[in-house]
Design a protein around this motif. Structure first.
Motif, short mmCIF file in Angstrom:
data_model
loop_
_atom_site.label_atom_id
_atom_site.label_comp_id
_atom_site.label_asym_id
_atom_site.label_seq_id
_atom_site.Cartn_x
_atom_site.Cartn_y
_atom_site.Cartn_z
N GLN A 3 0.83 -1.21 0.00
CA GLN A 3 0.00 0.00 0.00
C GLN A 3 0.87 1.26 0.00
O GLN A 3 0.56 2.24 -0.70
CB GLN A 3 -0.92 -0.01 1.22
CG GLN A 3 -1.99 -1.08 1.18
CD GLN A 3 -2.81 -1.12 2.46
OE1 GLN A 3 -2.49 -0.43 3.43
NE2 GLN A 3 -3.86 -1.93 2.47
N ASP A 22 -1.65 7.56 2.51
CA ASP A 22 -0.84 6.48 3.08
C ASP A 22 0.63 6.60 2.74
O ASP A 22 1.44 5.80 3.23
CB ASP A 22 -1.35 5.12 2.57
CG ASP A 22 -2.75 4.80 3.06
OD1 ASP A 22 -3.09 5.24 4.17
OD2 ASP A 22 -3.49 4.10 2.33
N ARG A 62 -5.78 7.47 -1.30
CA ARG A 62 -4.63 6.57 -1.30
C ARG A 62 -3.35 7.33 -1.00
O ARG A 62 -2.47 6.80 -0.29
CB ARG A 62 -4.53 5.89 -2.67
CG ARG A 62 -3.25 5.05 -2.86
CD ARG A 62 -3.28 4.27 -4.14
NE ARG A 62 -4.30 3.21 -4.09
CZ ARG A 62 -4.57 2.39 -5.10
NH1 ARG A 62 -3.91 2.52 -6.25
NH2 ARG A 62 -5.49 1.46 -4.98
#
Length: 616
Positions: free
Chosen positions: A405, A453, A450
């Protein structure tokens, strides 16, 4: 017991990947779960001629047989020929699951000295009916066999002739082969006066028994049969075995006494008579003979002395123990007597046991045998290692997911950073916690989420915050400074360095647990192995018997702890190397971004308009 079984099932389920270790061979009947190969090597006991239908003793103890897996009454025991198809005739004299002892008599169709014979012992069928067949185990010439397992009751004949004793003597459960008859000189064991035990003049006969003397008497009669003055007597004179015949009233025609056997040890005596000669064997070796055959005898016989029947006193009593007395109407071969003496004695060299085999399935085979042989310390070591392995796998999976991730978020941020082309203001608006989608940066809501992160996003926001704070501290007359000092740039870089270190620490969090699994797992397994080996050899020392078949399962089970330790360490090592490489890639991206950000900041933020935009 139930806890141990539960542990076994849990370990077998966790180790299903090792199911390839099953022995590939035929299985006589799939209702039976276990088997063991038995090898009979006649050459090891000095037998030089072929024997047919010999009855062999298979002695079981805890070193060679898992009594807990068999039915307590021995009803599931089966003996199968080497072809693994033909059941053999056998009977169980005794099976004691408390003291872990068993004695099985097996009729072997053919035993040759040059070719070891292999048999299969099967057990482990809870629904099996008993197949023990004493009457079928012996041939038609065998007229009487006393095992002396009755303990105080009259001895029972194991053959089909049913020549049960008509009187009883004391018993000893710890005889040579199960129980034995004990004689103290006060009573004899009387045999029935059966026509099938009568001997014609010059008829063939083989008498044998195991004896253990408790006293050295001048005269002691072990066995006597008398009829109208005629007699057949086997006795001890000053401890030396002899036998003799009488054709009528008067003294016996005797052999000279052999070497004394009055040493409180078990010895095998046998007398073989034909029409032409009669021979005495002691412990399977020829010792004396008479050049004649038996007189005609039809009377009752006694064991342990002469007389002693119907209130008569016992004459020339034998004091000691007698086990496994047999009478045959045929003259048995010397090779058979040697076989019996070597096979039935305490130091049996005829029978050798293979390893336990389990019917093939995902949870059996050699792996099942190893798991079944694990001691408590081995289970503890393996359970600890299993916990370490499961947690290390969980850690590697979650860590790999997290780093994946982070890598994707870094790519989204770097793509936006590239499109911003040094415009920190527009990029800051997108990366803020409440950032908005930007058509210029090609960022939708999913990309904005996203990007949060990414460690690069965190570093960028910290850098903008520090830049704003430095510019605010240098404002003049209500406005902002149009440049940053060299000290301010170094201070911002230091703040970014600290942020980068914290981000790297977050990426490396709990990685030390993998290093513990890598280095500690093999040592925990080695500890379990060493303790298992120690316990195995301690058991051998306590048993007083060195048997490779007894040692091998314990040693292999002890080594299972080392295998478990390696199973923990090897995947953890691969996973650790992979994850550290990925972490280094992320840290390298942070280093590159930090240098790029500081350089761009130093180059671009000398324009007052740009400074006002970023401050706002």
């Amino acid at each position: 017991m139930s806890v141990r079984l539960s542990l076994k099932r849990a370990m077998l389920a966790a180790a299903a990947v090792l199911a390839w270790s099953q022995p590939a061979s035929a299985w006589w009947n799939h209702d039976w779960s276990f088997r063991k190969q038995i090898t009979l090597d006649a050459a090891q006991v000095g037998v030089s001629s072929e024997l047919n239908n010999a009855v062999v003793l298979v002695r079981l103890h805890e070193g060679v047989f898992p009594f807990a897996d068999a039915n307590a009454d021995g009803s599931d025991l089966r003996i199968v020929a080497e072809d693994d198809k033909t059941p053999l005739k056998f009977h169980v004299e005794k099976l004691d699951p408390v003291f872990n002892l068993g004695f099985i008599w097996v009729q072997v169709p053919k035993l040759a000295p040059g070719t070891p014979l292999k048999l299969w012992l099967y057990w482990g069928s809870t629904n099996a009916a008993a197949d023990s067949d004493p009457k079928g185990t012996y041939d038609s010439e065998q007229k009487l066999v006393y095992h002396f397992g009755e303990s105080g009751a009259p001895a029972q004949d194991a053959t089909s002739f049913q020549h049960h004793a008509v009187s009883a003597v004391a018993g000893n459960d710890g005889g040579l082969i199960g129980g034995s008859a004990r004689f103290d000189g006060s009573a004899v064991l009387a045999l029935p006066a059966s026509p099938s035990l009568a001997v014609p003049a010059g008829g063939a006969l083989t008498w044998s028994a195991w004896i253990k003397t408790a006293a050295t008497d001048t005269e002691a009669v072990v066995y006597a049969q008398r009829d109208a003055g005629r007699a057949f007597v086997v006795g001890l004179r000053n401890g030396g075995p002899y036998f003799g015949y009488a054709d009528g009233p008067g003294p016996l025609q005797e052999t000279a006494p052999a070497a004394t056997v009055a040493d409180n040890q078990w010895h095998h005596l046998a007398v073989v008579a034909t029409a032409a000669e009669s021979k005495l064997y002691v412990d399977g070796e020829f010792r004396a003979q008479l050049p004649r055959g038996l007189p005609a005898l039809a009377g009752a016989a006694t064991l342990g002395g002469q007389g002693g029947v119907n209130g008569a006193p016992v004459e020339q009593p034998f004091r000691g123990e007698i086990d496994e007395m047999k009478i045959s109407s045929g003259a048995r071969e010397a090779a058979l007597l040697r076989l019996e003496a070597q096979n039935q004695g305490a130091a049996d060299k005829l029978v050798a046991f293979g390893i336990d085999e389990v019917q093939s399935s995902w949870s059996t085979g050699y792996f099942g045998i190893i798991m079944g042989s694990l001691t408590l310390d081995g289970w503890i070591a393996i359970i600890v290692l299993m916990a370490m392995m499961l947690y290390s796998w969980y850690l590697m999976a979650t860590k790999a997911s997290h780093i994946g991730q982070v890598s994707k978020a870094n790519r989204v941020f770097l793509d936006a950073y590239e499109k911003a082309d040094g415009d920190f203001a527009v990029l800051h608006q997108a990366t803020a916690a409440d950032g908005k989608a930007s058509s210029r940066l090609d960022l939708d809501e999913a990309a904005l989420e996203r990007m949060q992160d990414s460690p690069l996003t965190h570093m960028f926001n910290i850098g903008i915050k520090e830049l704003h704070r430095r510019l605010s501290s240098e404002k003049k007359r209500g406005g902002y400074s149009d440049s940053l000092s060299e000290q301010s740039i170094h201070a911002i870089r230091s703040k970014l360095d600290a942020t980068m270190v914290r981000e790297a620490q977050a990426l490396n969090k709990r990685m030390v647990l993998l290093t513990i699994a890598i280095s500690g797992g093999p040592f925990i397994g080695l500890l379990g192995t060493v303790m298992g080996v120690m316990i195995t050899f301690a058991g051998v020392a306590a048993a007083g018997e060195v048997n490779v078949n007894a040692i091998a399962p314990g040693i292999s089970a002890a080594l299972a702890a080392t295998v478990a330790g390696m199973a923990v360490a090897i995947p953890a090592l691969f996973g650790y190397n992979y994850l550290t490489t990925r972490v280094k890639e992320c840290v390298a991206e942070m280093h590159v971004f930090l240098d790029n950000f500081v350089t761009s900041m130093a180059e671009n933020y000398n324009d007052p308009a740009a400074l006002h935009a970023i401050a706002d």
